[in-house]
Design an enzyme around this catalytic site. Structure first.
Site, short mmCIF file in Angstrom:
data_model
loop_
_atom_site.label_atom_id
_atom_site.label_comp_id
_atom_site.label_asym_id
_atom_site.label_seq_id
_atom_site.Cartn_x
_atom_site.Cartn_y
_atom_site.Cartn_z
N ARG A 158 0.86 -1.19 0.00
CA ARG A 158 0.00 0.00 0.00
C ARG A 158 0.89 1.23 0.00
NH1 ARG A 158 -5.02 1.54 4.04
NH2 ARG A 158 -3.46 1.40 5.70
N ASP A 191 -4.47 2.88 14.03
CA ASP A 191 -3.61 3.52 13.04
C ASP A 191 -4.15 4.92 12.81
OD1 ASP A 191 -5.76 3.36 11.28
OD2 ASP A 191 -4.80 1.97 9.89
#
Length: 532
Positions: free
Chosen positions: A165, A446
């Protein structure tokens, strides 16, 4: 230090040590330069278009499906196809590109590891460069790690499929500049991962696969498609060699899923419900709409009407086009306490059963300890199928813009507000200290989950909402709670950790981004200024 590349210059603010020289070879820098020169001006236009669109929403418009692209939505077409090693993605694990994490994730009982340069990585220069080396070594099968007690971690046979990613369009790589500006972080991540790994990946029957985050429009998807096609042509690879899964984690993107699939159809294999960022984007996009203020973060679950509509529309849209519909993140962390762990696994199981029975082809976990439970859920629903592309949801009533934007009921509680403050401050402190993936109160936090925490409070202040105990949420109340919750955090982490850390800087940043009149788009942007 300045690298010369095909007559145009990228300048690097960091000196090249032995580690940098492994990654930033002359040929790799030349390729990166080609991408930066060709695609940065258009990236800047796309970011300006985001701002213009948001201004319309701020003035009272609501997001909607685009009438000009009706022909794409209403015609018959399918994506180019899915490589054989991506046909079964029933459980995917995500995590940062740190060496031990990469090994543990690839060894977990999962089909795919999404190695993350984005929301779970604080992109200090060392972390970004080391991350590229870690992924190169993983692709080559040579990765190993020895911890301080001498325990050795190595890859097992048949590791999970690797997907990288890259950073979103808005994130810069400040250590590399072109024409006096920081280059796009996503191009840096893409160029280096592709360049160093595509031959080896193809040789072993896989390929250069990517997750694309924070996409807001089909034009952004088309930009990535051009990046991919340019790269394939430059390296004489067949069209469609590079494959991507796009996260639908912004409110504008949910109205353009067909268009995103269409404009990336040569390269796309699926869409993913990035649920935490999506909730954050709902708050941020509709920040001026006082009738759409969300309640406590803990009560915004996938069975809320606006989130259920989003998940079902994504499945229907993807499967109609032959693309995968990936489910969202289970952020829970297994507990060492047996009773507590049973409760965690029961919650995860219920969440994943809902996704599997809705028709998702697979889902995400943040911790290897959840993999077995989630694998069992999807195994049971899938049976001998590799995926659920056959679940077309053809009999669903059409999902309307009103359903996707439906206000969400639930309480705004004092305990919820205080929890938001503690989570956001602890996450910011970890992030600016170089750690983007942090266990806090039993959840793997996160950037996305911290974003929900701080934007919720901003929105409550902005619209003068009251808590369920009658207290008006004001800047003064927030500042008072922040002061009190910092004492709680200090007690929880202990004096030594508190004083060794960057908690006061984190509290200052939290105070600034929560009380200023204009909502800051991403906490990682001011956070990046505090990062090495």
């Amino acid at each position: 230090m300045t690298q010369q590349a095909t007559g145009r210059k990228l300048s690097f603010t960091q000196g090249f040590g032995e580690t940098e020289r492994q990654v930033l070879t002359d040929d790799a820098v030349e390729f990166l330069t080609d991408l930066v020169v060709k695609f940065t001006p258009q990236r800047d236009e796309l970011l300006a278009a985001r701002t213009g669109w948001q201004e319309e929403i701020d003035r009272g418009e609501l997001p909607d499906f685009i009438s000009e692209t009706n022909s794409i939505r209403n015609s018959e077409w399918k994506i180019r196809g899915v490589p054989s090693d991506l046909l079964d993605r029933r459980v995917e694990i995500t995590g940062p590109v740190e060496r031990k994490m990469v090994i543990n994730a690839l060894n977990a009982n999962v089909k795919v590891f999404m190695a993350d340069f984005e929301d779970s990585l604080a992109p200090s220069w060392d972390k970004v460069i080391d991350g590229q080396i870690n992924l190169r070594d993983a692709v080559n099968g040579t990765i190993s790690y020895t911890n301080e007690t001498g325990k050795v971690y190595q890859l097992k046979p048949n590791p999970a499929v690797l997907i990288a990613r890259v950073r979103g369009l808005h994130l810069p790589e400040k250590h590399v500049q072109w024409q006096g500006e920081a280059i796009p972080g996503g191009l840096f991540d893409f160029a280096l991962y592709f360049f160093h790994n595509y031959r080896q990946l193809l040789a072993k029957g896989s390929g250069p696969y990517f997750y694309l985050p924070k996409t807001q429009s089909w034009q952004e998807a088309a930009w990535w498609s051009e990046v991919f096609s340019f790269t394939e042509d430059r390296f004489e690879l067949p069209r469609g060699t590079i494959k991507a899964t796009v996260l639908i984690e912004t409110l504008p993107a949910v109205f353009q899923m067909d268009e995103i699939l269409y404009h990336l159809r040569e390269h796309i294999v699926g869409l993913n419900c990035g649920r935490w960022d999506y909730i954050f984007s709902y708050i941020k996009t509709l920040k001026n709409h006082s009738d759409r203020v969300l309640p406590d973060r803990q009560s915004v679950t996938m069975n809320k009407p606006f989130l259920s509509a989003y998940s079902r529309l994504l499945i229907k849209t993807c499967h109609k086009r032959g693309a995968f519909a990936m489910g969202g993140m289970a952020a829970f962390i297994p507990s060492k306490d047996a009773e507590q762990n049973a409760m965690v696994l029961a919650k995860v199981r219920a969440d994943k059963e809902l996704e599997a029975t809705n028709g998702h082809d697979g889902t995400w976990v943040a911790h290897p300890g959840l993999a077995d439970t989630v694998m069992e859920v999807f195994n049971r629903v899938l049976g001998d199928r590799q995926n659920q592309l056959d679940v077309l949801r053809e009999h669903d009533a059409p999902i309307t813009a009103a359903q996707l934007l439906e206000p969400c009921d639930g309480e705004r509680t004092e305990s919820g507000m205080r929890a938001n403050i503690r989570v956001a401050v602890q996450y910011i402190e970890a992030w600016i200290s170089g750690n983007g993936c942090v266990p806090i109160y039993g959840l793997m936090e996160d950037a996305a989950t911290a974003e929900i925490s701080r934007t919720s409070i901003w929105q409550w202040i902005h619209h003068e909402k009251s808590l369920s105990n009658g207290q008006l949420v004001t800047k003064a109340l927030f500042r008072q709670m922040l002061k009190e919750e910092m004492l709680v955090v200090r007690e929880e982490v202990g004096e030594m950790r508190y004083h060794a850390g960057r908690f006061s800087e984190a509290a200052q940043l939290m105070e600034r981004i929560t009380t200023q009149d204009e909502l800051i788009d991403f906490l990682t942007l001011p956070g990046y200024e505090l990062l090495a």
